[in-house]
Design an enzyme around this catalytic site. Structure first.
Site, PDB file in Angstrom:
ATOM      1  N   SER A  27       9.641  90.439  66.703  1.00 44.14           N
ATOM      2  CA  SER A  27       9.279  91.560  67.574  1.00 44.14           C
ATOM      3  C   SER A  27      10.125  92.813  67.304  1.00 44.14           C
ATOM      4  O   SER A  27       9.577  93.920  67.294  1.00 44.14           O
ATOM      5  CB  SER A  27       9.384  91.135  69.042  1.00 44.14           C
ATOM      6  OG  SER A  27       8.428  90.144  69.296  1.00 44.14           O
ATOM      7  N   LYS A  76       8.932  81.852  79.551  1.00 49.24           N
ATOM      8  CA  LYS A  76       7.616  82.411  79.874  1.00 49.24           C
ATOM      9  C   LYS A  76       7.109  82.030  81.270  1.00 49.24           C
ATOM     10  O   LYS A  76       6.350  82.778  81.872  1.00 49.24           O
ATOM     11  CB  LYS A  76       6.589  81.984  78.816  1.00 49.24           C
ATOM     12  CG  LYS A  76       6.746  82.715  77.498  1.00 49.24           C
ATOM     13  CD  LYS A  76       5.677  82.260  76.520  1.00 49.24           C
ATOM     14  CE  LYS A  76       5.406  83.325  75.494  1.00 49.24           C
ATOM     15  NZ  LYS A  76       4.172  83.061  74.736  1.00 49.24           N
ATOM     16  N   ASP A 112      -1.204  87.691  75.196  1.00 48.85           N
ATOM     17  CA  ASP A 112      -1.583  86.748  74.128  1.00 48.85           C
ATOM     18  C   ASP A 112      -3.099  86.637  73.955  1.00 48.85           C
ATOM     19  O   ASP A 112      -3.607  86.643  72.836  1.00 48.85           O
ATOM     20  CB  ASP A 112      -1.004  85.353  74.405  1.00 48.85           C
ATOM     21  CG  ASP A 112       0.475  85.267  74.051  1.00 48.85           C
ATOM     22  OD1 ASP A 112       0.936  86.094  73.234  1.00 48.85           O
ATOM     23  OD2 ASP A 112       1.161  84.393  74.592  1.00 48.85           O
ATOM     24  N   ALA A 139      -2.978  71.956  73.049  1.00 48.34           N
ATOM     25  CA  ALA A 139      -3.103  72.246  74.487  1.00 48.34           C
ATOM     26  C   ALA A 139      -1.784  72.777  75.042  1.00 48.34           C
ATOM     27  O   ALA A 139      -1.474  72.587  76.215  1.00 48.34           O
ATOM     28  CB  ALA A 139      -3.559  70.997  75.244  1.00 48.34           C
ATOM     29  N   ARG A 163      -3.101  65.965  70.871  1.00 47.74           N
ATOM     30  CA  ARG A 163      -2.497  64.639  70.657  1.00 47.74           C
ATOM     31  C   ARG A 163      -2.179  63.974  71.997  1.00 47.74           C
ATOM     32  O   ARG A 163      -2.510  62.821  72.229  1.00 47.74           O
ATOM     33  CB  ARG A 163      -1.219  64.817  69.818  1.00 47.74           C
ATOM     34  CG  ARG A 163      -0.461  63.549  69.581  1.00 47.74           C
ATOM     35  CD  ARG A 163       0.791  63.822  68.789  1.00 47.74           C
ATOM     36  NE  ARG A 163       1.675  64.797  69.435  1.00 47.74           N
ATOM     37  CZ  ARG A 163       2.830  65.188  68.946  1.00 47.74           C
ATOM     38  NH1 ARG A 163       3.257  64.712  67.796  1.00 47.74           N
ATOM     39  NH2 ARG A 163       3.572  66.078  69.588  1.00 47.74           N
ATOM     40  N   ARG A 167      -2.053  66.727  78.404  1.00 46.15           N
ATOM     41  CA  ARG A 167      -1.968  68.199  78.322  1.00 46.15           C
ATOM     42  C   ARG A 167      -3.367  68.824  78.204  1.00 46.15           C
ATOM     43  O   ARG A 167      -3.587  69.905  78.737  1.00 46.15           O
ATOM     44  CB  ARG A 167      -1.087  68.621  77.148  1.00 46.15           C
ATOM     45  CG  ARG A 167       0.386  68.313  77.402  1.00 46.15           C
ATOM     46  CD  ARG A 167       1.254  68.819  76.278  1.00 46.15           C
ATOM     47  NE  ARG A 167       1.744  70.169  76.518  1.00 46.15           N
ATOM     48  CZ  ARG A 167       2.402  70.880  75.607  1.00 46.15           C
ATOM     49  NH1 ARG A 167       2.638  70.381  74.401  1.00 46.15           N
ATOM     50  NH2 ARG A 167       2.832  72.089  75.893  1.00 46.15           N
TER      51      ARG A 167
HETATM   52  P1  ATR Z   1       2.911  76.700  72.110  1.00 45.43           P
HETATM   53  O1  ATR Z   1       3.377  77.182  73.434  1.00 45.43           O
HETATM   54  O2  ATR Z   1       3.287  77.596  70.961  1.00 45.43           O
HETATM   55  O3  ATR Z   1       1.461  76.341  72.087  1.00 45.43           O
HETATM   56  P2  ATR Z   1       3.813  73.974  72.511  1.00 45.43           P
HETATM   57  O4  ATR Z   1       3.577  74.108  73.967  1.00 45.43           O
HETATM   58  O5  ATR Z   1       5.055  73.318  72.052  1.00 45.43           O
HETATM   59  O6  ATR Z   1       3.781  75.386  71.799  1.00 45.43           O
HETATM   60  O7  ATR Z   1       2.534  73.255  71.849  1.00 45.43           O
HETATM   61  C1  ATR Z   1       2.531  72.778  70.570  1.00 45.43           C
HETATM   62  C2  ATR Z   1       1.181  72.137  70.285  1.00 45.43           C
HETATM   63  O8  ATR Z   1       1.231  71.531  68.981  1.00 45.43           O
HETATM   64  C3  ATR Z   1       0.826  71.026  71.260  1.00 45.43           C
HETATM   65  O9  ATR Z   1      -0.567  71.003  71.432  1.00 45.43           O
HETATM   66  C4  ATR Z   1       1.320  69.788  70.523  1.00 45.43           C
HETATM   67  O10 ATR Z   1       0.679  68.605  70.886  1.00 45.43           O
HETATM   68  P3  ATR Z   1       1.296  67.651  72.069  1.00 45.43           P
HETATM   69  O11 ATR Z   1       0.936  68.336  73.338  1.00 45.43           O
HETATM   70  O12 ATR Z   1       0.614  66.358  71.870  1.00 45.43           O
HETATM   71  O13 ATR Z   1       2.777  67.613  71.821  1.00 45.43           O
HETATM   72  C5  ATR Z   1       0.923  70.150  69.113  1.00 45.43           C
HETATM   73  N1  ATR Z   1       1.661  69.363  68.123  1.00 45.43           N
HETATM   74  C6  ATR Z   1       2.933  69.539  67.708  1.00 45.43           C
HETATM   75  N2  ATR Z   1       3.273  68.608  66.783  1.00 45.43           N
HETATM   76  C7  ATR Z   1       2.182  67.811  66.617  1.00 45.43           C
HETATM   77  C8  ATR Z   1       1.874  66.668  65.804  1.00 45.43           C
HETATM   78  N3  ATR Z   1       2.789  66.151  64.947  1.00 45.43           N
HETATM   79  N4  ATR Z   1       0.643  66.127  65.892  1.00 45.43           N
HETATM   80  C9  ATR Z   1      -0.279  66.636  66.743  1.00 45.43           C
HETATM   81  N5  ATR Z   1      -0.062  67.725  67.542  1.00 45.43           N
HETATM   82  C10 ATR Z   1       1.150  68.296  67.477  1.00 45.43           C
END
Ligand code: ATR
Length: 294
Positions: A27, A76, A112, A139, A163, A167
């Site tokens: 930023s 946030k 966003d 999610a 996954r 969520r």
């Molecule tokens: P952001 O706020 O940037 O969206 P976050 O809240 O940490 O970040 O979300 C990361 C996303 O990537 C989530 O949907 C997460 O899935 P989970 O809710 O199951 O954790 C997904 N994610 C991260 N690593 C993953 C992996 N190895 N396989 C599948 N999904 C993954």
């Protein structure tokens, strides 16, 4: 007593991005570019604020030290009770990424969803007319913003695969009051590739495919050549998902445009001028990303 030069509108305005950690935020690069381009005597600084220090930081905004700034992980949501008002976008997402003072009250806003939509429209003009079914992967916070952006614009289904199913259920529940809430469908993560053939728009909001993370394993064999594939990951700029989608004739939309476009409305609030996402700015940030991705 306030002298004319001490009035906030004539002083050098100071803004911030707060988070913990914050060292990698781009930023300052983006806002610094606009300040210089528009010859505005303002500042935009990266400030590391640990969770316990957040209330005291908001007091500094209240005291007039800052015109506003950006808020990132992990603040946030936790900043919300410390603010006076939320804009509709921030309230709809339950998350704030932009803070500003209107002179009396401290507002929390979220750019966003708007940043996502501006870049999607620029990359695939008229996209909404040809998107019947959308597939959102993930999610987390970014998925909430994308879902908020798509609700009301996508005429058909909005399929969410994550996954952790709790969520995706929480995402659907969060938007349950929206008139189009029934369009949101939850899909098992293991079945994500089955939805590819139906999707006119696929958005990856997970961190998969990002530098240092595993690849997103998505079978694109059934992908419509008319599909739009949007990856909000921007390091690297061209993810495997985007490369494969483009190879199959689909329109690829990268994550950098969302990053740049979500920054613009905050800048306008704080400094009173509408900044432009120029190709020069894109190149500057791209160079920085390419250096990091290699
Ligand atoms: P952001 O706020 O940037 O969206 P976050 O809240 O940490 O970040 O979300 C990361 C996303 O990537 C989530 O949907 C997460 O899935 P989970 O809710 O199951 O954790 C997904 N994610 C991260 N690593 C993953 C992996 N190895 N396989 C599948 N999904 C993954």
């Amino acid at each position: 007593m306030l002298t004319a030069s001490a009035h906030p509108s004539s002083a050098c305005r100071a803004c911030f991005v707060i988070g913990h950690p914050i060292a990698h935020s781009r930023s300052p690069m983006i806002h610094g570019y606009w300040l210089k381009q528009l010859s505005i005597a303002g500042r935009y600084d990266r400030i590391d604020v640990e969770p316990w220090a957040l209330p005291a930081f908001v007091d500094r905004i209240r005291a007039g030290e800052f015109a506003g700034g950006n808020v990132t992980v992990p603040h946030k949501q936790s900043i919300i009770p410390l603010l006076d008002r939320l804009t509709e976008d921030a309230a709809a997402l339950g998350a704030v990424n932009t803070v500003y003072s209107d002179g009396a009250l401290i507002w929390g806003h979220n750019t966003d969803a708007a940043g996502f939509l501006v870049h999607l429209e620029a990359s695939a003009p008229g996209w909404a007319d040809r998107v019947e079914t959308a597939l959102i992967l993930g999610a987390g916070g970014a998925a909430f913003a994308v879902a908020h952006a798509l609700l009301g614009r996508v005429g058909g289904r909005i399929i969410v695969a994550n996954r952790n199913p709790a969520r995706s259920k929480a995402l659907k529940a969060h938007f349950s009051d929206h008139p189009s809430a029934s369009r949101i469908e939850i899909l098992d993560w293991d079945q994500r590739s089955d939805a590819v053939a139906e999707a006119d728009l696929i958005v990856n909001t997970t961190s998969l495919g990002m530098k240092g993370q595993p690849e997103l394993d998505l079978d694109l064999r059934g992908l419509k050549a008319s599909a739009i594939v949007d990856d909000i990951v921007y390091v690297p700029l061209e993810t495997t998902l985007l490369r494969e989608a483009r190879r199959r004739g689909a329109i690829g939309v990268d994550g950098l445009g969302m990053l740049l476009n979500q920054a613009a409305p905050g800048f306008e609030r704080w400094f009173g001028r509408r900044p432009v996402v120029t190709s020069e700015l894109r190149r500057i940030v791209e160079t920085d990303i390419t250096g990091m991705a290699s």
